[in-house]
Design an enzyme around this catalytic site. Sequence first.
Site, PDB file in Angstrom:
ATOM      1  CE  LYS A 142     -41.272  -1.833 -15.975  1.00 53.05           C
ATOM      2  NZ  LYS A 142     -40.253  -2.797 -15.617  1.00 53.05           N
ATOM      3  CE1 TYR A 191     -32.256   1.812 -16.193  1.00 52.51           C
ATOM      4  CE2 TYR A 191     -34.388   0.727 -16.276  1.00 52.51           C
ATOM      5  CZ  TYR A 191     -33.054   0.780 -16.631  1.00 52.51           C
ATOM      6  OH  TYR A 191     -32.511  -0.206 -17.428  1.00 52.51           O
ATOM      7  CG  ASP A 193     -40.727   6.070 -19.003  1.00 50.67           C
ATOM      8  OD1 ASP A 193     -41.517   5.194 -19.407  1.00 50.67           O
ATOM      9  OD2 ASP A 193     -39.547   5.832 -18.685  1.00 50.67           O
TER      10      ASP A 193
END
Length: 428
Positions: free
Chosen positions: A265, A142, A237
């Site tokens: 994050k 994702y 990523d």
Amino acid sequence: MNHSENFFSQAQKVIPGGVNSPVRAFNGVGGTPVFIDRAEGAYIFDADGKQYIDYVGSWGPMILGHNHPAILSAVLKTAEKGLSFGAPTPLEIDLAELVCQLVPSIEMVRMVSSGTEATMSAIRLTRGYTKRDKIIKFEGCYHGHSDSLLVKAGSGALTLGQPSSPGVPADFAKHTLTCEYNNIESVKQTFEQYPDDIACVIIEPVAGNMNCIPPKAGFLQQLRELCDQYGALLIIDEVMTGFRVALGGAQQYYGVTPDLTTLGKVIGGGMPVGAFGGKKEIMQYIAPTGPVYQAGTLSGNPIAMAAGLACLTELKKAGNEQRLAEQTEKLALGLKALADKHGIPFVVNYVGGMFGIFFTDQPEVSSYQQVMKCDAEKFKQFFHKMLEQGVYLAPSAYEAGFMSLAHSDEDIERTLQAADKAFAEMKT
Ligand code: PLP
């Protein structure tokens, strides 16, 4: 009805599904989501005042624990000076310099406000830079919810059983080629089929959105070689893994150098921050120095920058990286030992400060196919038995778990005691 149940029925009237991000709705485990009132250190407290040991940590950002005094004080101090200017601030330089220092493959970095924006912008940059349209991603990974990347995606998309979303035009999706995670042959074949068309490969260096799947030895290096061979760029990523798997990210841990890195994050310490960065030559291809457009009204927001700066400054203090990994290992090995004691087929994966648990009799879980063979029903049972006992795990069998520096030995011991009881009950 308790407060969470009340809030959930109220929320469902005005917010689709009662939540602002799908996985929070507990669809993957059933039952009512816990509504949170406040958090401190390793704990969250629900609207009824019940305390939980939290292994979600806002899905990764709370690596120091909740409400860390250094972050809180930086946020409050910065807020007093104004909330947003839409003009550059020195704080942006400080955070950019720290990111470049911690992640050496990043020579220049652009701040955005979410991981989705980071990956979306990085993909556009690679397409503009290489003048190619196609991208390779991996099934079960994702990278946020932008159109090109919401094809065979993980996380909430997997939990809802809709890994490719309606609303993504087939004309967009056809440029997204999907390969099998940890299967280099599938990548080789795809490059052979489209040798001149692939702008980039984007990968979660440790997949954390189909539970937790570390890369097989050499897999990331082989991706690097294939990208070089075919003139494609490699995007790692690190929205989830950045500063968590190691201070320099999973790329440092596994010794692979990407062209671009995406972050999110932890970089915002709980405030909405994402970033993408990498080689200077490529990064200067974005506006205003280059032709690829990218922008954001709140990008580089001073409060978000101050929070991120405080978070990374604290995190890089001596011993923290090692302690995070040690606490994760203690929990992971403890859970495995208890499952074995109760004769429950169980696999645990972990690296740095992230982990994943699987109810399965397979000897290992290292691919999307193996994740799909695990017993999601058993996970649901375990999840609710832990929740009852005050342990908050990710409410889905397809999400990783997150450790924080605030989790003490006693917290881990309490978690293991709860797991001991949960496993014992699951046998009967
Ligand atoms: N990339 C990865 C690896 C992620 O785990 C996530 C979110 O979980 C994203 C991108 C998207 O980030 P955001 O939710 O901040 O848009």
